[in-house]
Design a protein around this motif. Structure first.
Motif, PDB file in Angstrom:
ATOM      1  N   TRP A  22       0.944  -1.301   0.105  1.00  9.32           N
ATOM      2  CA  TRP A  22       0.081   0.010  -0.046  1.00  9.32           C
ATOM      3  C   TRP A  22       0.842   1.285   0.207  1.00  9.32           C
ATOM      4  CZ3 TRP A  22      -4.975  -0.461  -1.100  1.00  9.32           C
ATOM      5  CH2 TRP A  22      -5.655  -1.796  -0.900  1.00  9.32           C
ATOM      6  N   GLY A  23       2.040   1.183  -0.583  1.00  3.51           N
ATOM      7  CA  GLY A  23       2.775   2.309  -0.759  1.00  3.51           C
ATOM      8  C   GLY A  23       3.736   2.805   0.681  1.00  3.51           C
ATOM      9  N   SER A  24       4.452   3.662   0.453  1.00  5.34           N
ATOM     10  CA  SER A  24       5.312   3.979   1.537  1.00  5.34           C
ATOM     11  C   SER A  24       4.818   5.499   2.007  1.00  5.34           C
ATOM     12  CB  SER A  24       6.813   4.256   1.177  1.00  5.34           C
ATOM     13  OG  SER A  24       7.037   5.115   0.225  1.00  5.34           O
ATOM     14  N   ILE A  31       0.955  11.942  -3.132  1.00  5.42           N
ATOM     15  CA  ILE A  31      -0.738  11.954  -3.588  1.00  5.42           C
ATOM     16  C   ILE A  31      -1.068  13.481  -2.858  1.00  5.42           C
ATOM     17  CG2 ILE A  31      -2.962  11.182  -2.648  1.00  5.42           C
ATOM     18  CD1 ILE A  31      -1.807   8.515  -2.680  1.00  5.42           C
ATOM     19  N   PHE A  32      -0.608  13.668  -1.485  1.00  6.18           N
ATOM     20  CA  PHE A  32      -0.940  14.837  -0.729  1.00  6.18           C
ATOM     21  C   PHE A  32      -0.454  16.142  -1.269  1.00  6.18           C
ATOM     22  CE2 PHE A  32      -3.635  12.222   1.889  1.00  6.18           C
ATOM     23  CZ  PHE A  32      -4.591  12.957   1.989  1.00  6.18           C
ATOM     24  N   ALA A  33       0.800  15.988  -1.970  1.00  3.43           N
ATOM     25  CA  ALA A  33       1.388  16.985  -2.811  1.00  3.43           C
ATOM     26  C   ALA A  33       0.595  17.792  -3.669  1.00  3.43           C
ATOM     27  CB  ALA A  33       2.789  16.845  -3.200  1.00  3.43           C
ATOM     28  N   ILE A  34      -0.105  16.973  -4.494  1.00  2.00           N
ATOM     29  CA  ILE A  34      -1.068  17.354  -5.367  1.00  2.00           C
ATOM     30  C   ILE A  34      -2.501  17.742  -5.102  1.00  2.00           C
ATOM     31  CG2 ILE A  34      -2.454  16.630  -7.484  1.00  2.00           C
ATOM     32  CD1 ILE A  34       0.225  14.581  -7.847  1.00  2.00           C
ATOM     33  N   ALA A  35      -2.940  16.972  -4.049  1.00  2.00           N
ATOM     34  CA  ALA A  35      -4.162  17.067  -3.418  1.00  2.00           C
ATOM     35  C   ALA A  35      -4.575  18.266  -2.534  1.00  2.00           C
ATOM     36  CB  ALA A  35      -4.932  15.911  -2.822  1.00  2.00           C
ATOM     37  N   LEU A  36      -3.504  18.537  -1.675  1.00  2.00           N
ATOM     38  CA  LEU A  36      -3.619  19.711  -0.795  1.00  2.00           C
ATOM     39  C   LEU A  36      -3.830  20.968  -1.213  1.00  2.00           C
ATOM     40  CD1 LEU A  36      -3.891  19.778   2.430  1.00  2.00           C
ATOM     41  CD2 LEU A  36      -1.451  19.928   2.623  1.00  2.00           C
ATOM     42  N   PRO A  37      -2.758  21.201  -2.071  1.00  2.00           N
ATOM     43  CA  PRO A  37      -2.843  22.612  -2.508  1.00  2.00           C
ATOM     44  C   PRO A  37      -4.410  22.687  -3.244  1.00  2.00           C
ATOM     45  CG  PRO A  37      -0.666  21.679  -3.107  1.00  2.00           C
ATOM     46  CD  PRO A  37      -1.482  20.722  -2.759  1.00  2.00           C
ATOM     47  N   VAL A 311      -2.508   8.821 -12.442  1.00  2.00           N
ATOM     48  CA  VAL A 311      -2.793   7.653 -13.213  1.00  2.00           C
ATOM     49  C   VAL A 311      -2.644   8.151 -14.519  1.00  2.00           C
ATOM     50  CG1 VAL A 311      -4.858   6.437 -14.128  1.00  2.00           C
ATOM     51  CG2 VAL A 311      -4.653   6.721 -11.724  1.00  2.00           C
ATOM     52  N   GLY A 312      -2.802   9.513 -14.923  1.00  2.00           N
ATOM     53  CA  GLY A 312      -2.402  10.009 -16.453  1.00  2.00           C
ATOM     54  C   GLY A 312      -0.954   9.853 -16.625  1.00  2.00           C
ATOM     55  N   ALA A 313       0.031  10.144 -15.542  1.00  2.00           N
ATOM     56  CA  ALA A 313       1.244   9.903 -15.917  1.00  2.00           C
ATOM     57  C   ALA A 313       1.677   8.378 -16.146  1.00  2.00           C
ATOM     58  CB  ALA A 313       2.201  10.547 -14.745  1.00  2.00           C
ATOM     59  N   ALA A 314       1.216   7.633 -15.276  1.00  2.00           N
ATOM     60  CA  ALA A 314       1.334   6.036 -15.432  1.00  2.00           C
ATOM     61  C   ALA A 314       0.920   5.661 -16.788  1.00  2.00           C
ATOM     62  CB  ALA A 314       0.911   5.415 -14.441  1.00  2.00           C
ATOM     63  N   ARG A 315      -0.252   6.233 -17.461  1.00  2.00           N
ATOM     64  CA  ARG A 315      -0.628   5.757 -18.588  1.00  2.00           C
ATOM     65  C   ARG A 315       0.365   6.299 -19.631  1.00  2.00           C
ATOM     66  NH1 ARG A 315      -4.722   9.581 -21.504  1.00  2.00           N
ATOM     67  NH2 ARG A 315      -5.048   8.716 -23.402  1.00  2.00           N
ATOM     68  N   GLY A 316       0.741   7.327 -19.415  1.00  2.00           N
ATOM     69  CA  GLY A 316       1.778   7.919 -20.605  1.00  2.00           C
ATOM     70  C   GLY A 316       3.045   6.919 -20.525  1.00  2.00           C
ATOM     71  N   ARG A 317       3.535   6.560 -19.535  1.00  2.00           N
ATOM     72  CA  ARG A 317       4.401   5.663 -19.283  1.00  2.00           C
ATOM     73  C   ARG A 317       4.218   4.007 -19.616  1.00  2.00           C
ATOM     74  NH1 ARG A 317       6.032   9.237 -15.176  1.00  2.00           N
ATOM     75  NH2 ARG A 317       4.741   8.198 -13.620  1.00  2.00           N
ATOM     76  N   LYS A 318       2.785   4.093 -20.140  1.00  2.00           N
ATOM     77  CA  LYS A 318       2.370   2.520 -20.480  1.00  2.00           C
ATOM     78  C   LYS A 318       2.807   1.528 -19.470  1.00  2.00           C
ATOM     79  CE  LYS A 318       2.389   3.371 -25.504  1.00  2.00           C
ATOM     80  NZ  LYS A 318       2.609   4.833 -25.239  1.00  2.00           N
ATOM     81  N   ASN A 319       2.484   1.933 -17.960  1.00  2.00           N
ATOM     82  CA  ASN A 319       2.862   0.985 -17.037  1.00  2.00           C
ATOM     83  C   ASN A 319       1.580   0.939 -16.296  1.00  2.00           C
ATOM     84  OD1 ASN A 319       3.832  -0.152 -14.567  1.00  2.00           O
ATOM     85  ND2 ASN A 319       5.560   1.095 -14.691  1.00  2.00           N
ATOM     86  N   ARG A 324      -2.502   0.577 -11.347  1.00  2.00           N
ATOM     87  CA  ARG A 324      -3.359  -0.094 -10.611  1.00  2.00           C
ATOM     88  C   ARG A 324      -2.744   0.487  -9.093  1.00  2.00           C
ATOM     89  NH1 ARG A 324      -2.026  -4.303 -13.688  1.00  2.00           N
ATOM     90  NH2 ARG A 324      -0.635  -5.153 -11.978  1.00  2.00           N
ATOM     91  N   PHE A 325      -1.308   0.641  -8.870  1.00  3.28           N
ATOM     92  CA  PHE A 325      -0.622   1.144  -7.621  1.00  3.28           C
ATOM     93  C   PHE A 325      -1.445   2.436  -7.196  1.00  3.28           C
ATOM     94  CE2 PHE A 325       2.724   3.626  -5.502  1.00  3.28           C
ATOM     95  CZ  PHE A 325       2.870   2.983  -4.482  1.00  3.28           C
ATOM     96  N   TRP A 326      -1.470   3.300  -8.227  1.00  3.98           N
ATOM     97  CA  TRP A 326      -2.061   4.545  -7.627  1.00  3.98           C
ATOM     98  C   TRP A 326      -3.671   4.729  -7.301  1.00  3.98           C
ATOM     99  CZ3 TRP A 326       1.209   7.368  -5.485  1.00  3.98           C
ATOM    100  CH2 TRP A 326       2.505   7.469  -6.056  1.00  3.98           C
ATOM    101  N   MET A 327      -4.161   3.846  -8.204  1.00  3.44           N
ATOM    102  CA  MET A 327      -5.790   3.541  -8.159  1.00  3.44           C
ATOM    103  C   MET A 327      -5.895   3.112  -6.741  1.00  3.44           C
ATOM    104  SD  MET A 327      -6.906   2.079 -11.765  1.00  3.44           S
ATOM    105  CE  MET A 327      -8.669   1.616 -10.849  1.00  3.44           C
ATOM    106  N   ARG A 328      -5.029   2.047  -6.306  1.00  5.22           N
ATOM    107  CA  ARG A 328      -5.201   1.571  -4.793  1.00  5.22           C
ATOM    108  C   ARG A 328      -4.944   2.574  -3.803  1.00  5.22           C
ATOM    109  NH1 ARG A 328      -2.231  -2.679  -5.879  1.00  5.22           N
ATOM    110  NH2 ARG A 328      -0.289  -1.928  -4.937  1.00  5.22           N
ATOM    111  N   LEU A 329      -3.967   3.192  -3.908  1.00  2.00           N
ATOM    112  CA  LEU A 329      -3.723   4.252  -2.631  1.00  2.00           C
ATOM    113  C   LEU A 329      -4.533   5.384  -2.815  1.00  2.00           C
ATOM    114  CD1 LEU A 329      -0.974   2.418  -2.795  1.00  2.00           C
ATOM    115  CD2 LEU A 329       0.313   4.766  -2.394  1.00  2.00           C
ATOM    116  N   THR A 330      -4.990   5.844  -3.837  1.00  2.00           N
ATOM    117  CA  THR A 330      -5.633   7.265  -3.858  1.00  2.00           C
ATOM    118  C   THR A 330      -7.218   6.707  -3.433  1.00  2.00           C
ATOM    119  OG1 THR A 330      -6.259   6.728  -6.338  1.00  2.00           O
ATOM    120  CG2 THR A 330      -4.565   8.515  -5.380  1.00  2.00           C
ATOM    121  N   LEU A 331      -7.587   5.434  -3.682  1.00  2.00           N
ATOM    122  CA  LEU A 331      -9.024   4.789  -3.177  1.00  2.00           C
ATOM    123  C   LEU A 331      -8.823   4.679  -1.662  1.00  2.00           C
ATOM    124  CD1 LEU A 331     -11.611   3.708  -3.752  1.00  2.00           C
ATOM    125  CD2 LEU A 331     -10.593   1.394  -3.960  1.00  2.00           C
TER     126      LEU A 331
END
Length: 459
Positions: A22-24, A31-37, A311-319, A324-331
């Protein structure tokens, strides 16, 4: 300004710092570096708006405040329907950011600006039609109509700038630069307040002064935003030429999100508009309770912005593993926020109602329907979360389809059925039931479509 390079998927700390997949701490901080602002932006804008209202509210005649409030509502509705520019730009910019493809980012920015300027010009030219349509629906008094029309006419001169700001915000969020996005949101409102002080208090321009202050704020913000994105703006020349294939695809994405937003706004409008059949007190109570949805969006929108960007950046990296990792953590955080909101409304909902109004009859009626706000965050947070996922993955057609399913096959039948089956004293419960099931249906249909039709993106 230096370009903002994408970072790795997760912190490369030792496995002891990972929490069973579930991430470090660093991943959650990201996540919160993006969400909090963006949460701060969502809070700051209404607070500064209160100052704006207070300035106008101290004019000698109440009709000035009414005209500005009515005009601002019409303009906000028009600009809110254009939110597709922000969403689709975020999707494209995030993908390009993840792929470290600056030409793709430049192409997205250029085509986004062309669309913003073109649509802005249409709104400027179509101002008389917009005003006429608004008064056909609202039918205000002649004096109020005259002043509000003046406000709307002036505000729509800033339409190209206002839509430019949506594109700029989309690029900044897609590139995970949400602190800059926060600066722009706060800057807009601060300039607006200063403009009100000068034009309304200083020069006595009343309604026109309020409108021109907003125009100045939108234009100043657009200039600041474009300055922030200067490294991504190509020199005037071939790169500014419209690429038909890209524009057609980008315009198609915007069309899909526009339809989605229109259906959403119409469902929300029913909550206040149809309630007028139940009397003025019920309308006021519903309006108070709808403010709880604004509180919900403060947090859940912030998480949704993080989902879009990561998720968009991960899509750009085709990973797909990273997706799935970021979907899990943000959920996880979407669920946490939903539970906190539900608990807060259960424990302090009555106090929030009394803070929003001091009318005894409105308070009494609002408390009757407060129970719906206890469960609404738990049912509705899925739609916020999956909106972020779908934007990050660029699935705008699926966003449109799931919204249509939820609005036309769930909200409308439950709304109409509730009005037919419930007595007048309970008919408003039918409205809240329709809204609750509508939000739940959005989440369920989005999950179903993602795991069935688009499962290949997650493998």
């Amino acid at each position: 300004m230096a370009s903002h390079k994408p970072t790795t998927r997760i912190d490369t700390h030792s496995s002891s710092q990972q929490w069973l997949g579930w991430g470090s701490r660093g991943d959650h901080r990201r996540i919160f570096a993006i969400a909090l602002p963006m949460i701060i932006s969502n809070i700051a804008a209404p607070l500064i708006g209160l100052v704006d209202t207070a300035i106008i509210g101290h004019l000698p005649e109440s009709i000035y405040l009414s005209a500005v409030a009515l005009g601002a509502m019409v303009v906000s509705f028009v600009f809110l329907l254009a939110i597709f520019l922000r969403m689709t730009t975020t999707a494209e910019a995030a993908q390009a950011f993840g792929a470290e493809d600056q030409p793709a980012t430049e192409r997205t920015l250029v085509h986004g600006l062309w669309l913003a300027w073109g649509l802005g010009l249409v709104l400027m030219i179509g101002a008389p039609g917009i005003i006429a349509g608004a008064w056909w629906i609202i039918q205000p008094s002649e004096e109020l109509q005259l002043l509000a029309s003046q406000y709307i006419s002036i505000r729509l001169w800033a339409a190209p700038a206002a839509l430019t700001n949506l594109v700029v915000l989309g690029v900044l969020l897609g590139r995970q630069q949400s602190k800059r996005a926060m600066i722009l949101v706060i800057f807009t409102n601060a300039v607006n307040v200063v403009g009100d002080l000068i034009l309304i208090i200083g020069l006595g321009m009343t309604v026109a002064g309020a409108a021109w202050a907003s125009v100045i704020a939108e234009v100043a913000t657009a200039l600041l935003g474009l300055a922030m994105l200067k490294p991504l703006l190509p020199a005037i020349g071939p790169l500014w030429r419209v690429q038909r294939e890209h524009l057609r695809r980008f315009a198609g994405m915007n069309r899909d999100v526009f339809i989605r937003s229109l259906l959403l706004q119409l469902c929300m409008a029913v909550m206040t508009g149809y309630a007028a059949r139940f009397g003025a007190v019920v309308v006021a109570a519903n309006a108070v309770l709808m403010q709880f949805l604004l509180l919900i969006s403060l947090g859940l929108d912030g998480i949704a912005y993080a989902v879009e960007a990561l998720v968009g950046a991960a899509r750009g990296r085709k990973n797909s593993g990273e997706i799935r990792f970021w979907m899990r953590l943000t959920l996880v955080w979407s669920c946490v926020f939903a539970c906190l909101y539900s608990l807060t409304f259960w424990l302090a909902g009555a106090w929030i109602i009394q803070t929003l109004t001091d009318l005894p009859d409105v308070i009494a009626v609002a408390n009757r329907y407060l129970v719906w706000l206890w469960i609404l965050p738990l049912l509705g947070h899925w739609s916020y979360y999956f909106d972020g996922v779908y934007i990050g993955l660029g699935l705008t057609q699926a966003m449109r389809d799931t919204m249509a399913i939820s609005a036309l096959l769930v909200f409308v039948p439950v709304w109409l059925g509730g009005q037919a089956l419930l007595e007048n004293n309970n008919a408003n419960h039918g409205l809240w039931l329709a809204l609750s099931l509508f939000l739940l249906a959005r989440g369920v249909s989005q999950y179903w479509m993602l795991t069935r039709r688009y499962a290949v993106l997650l493998k």
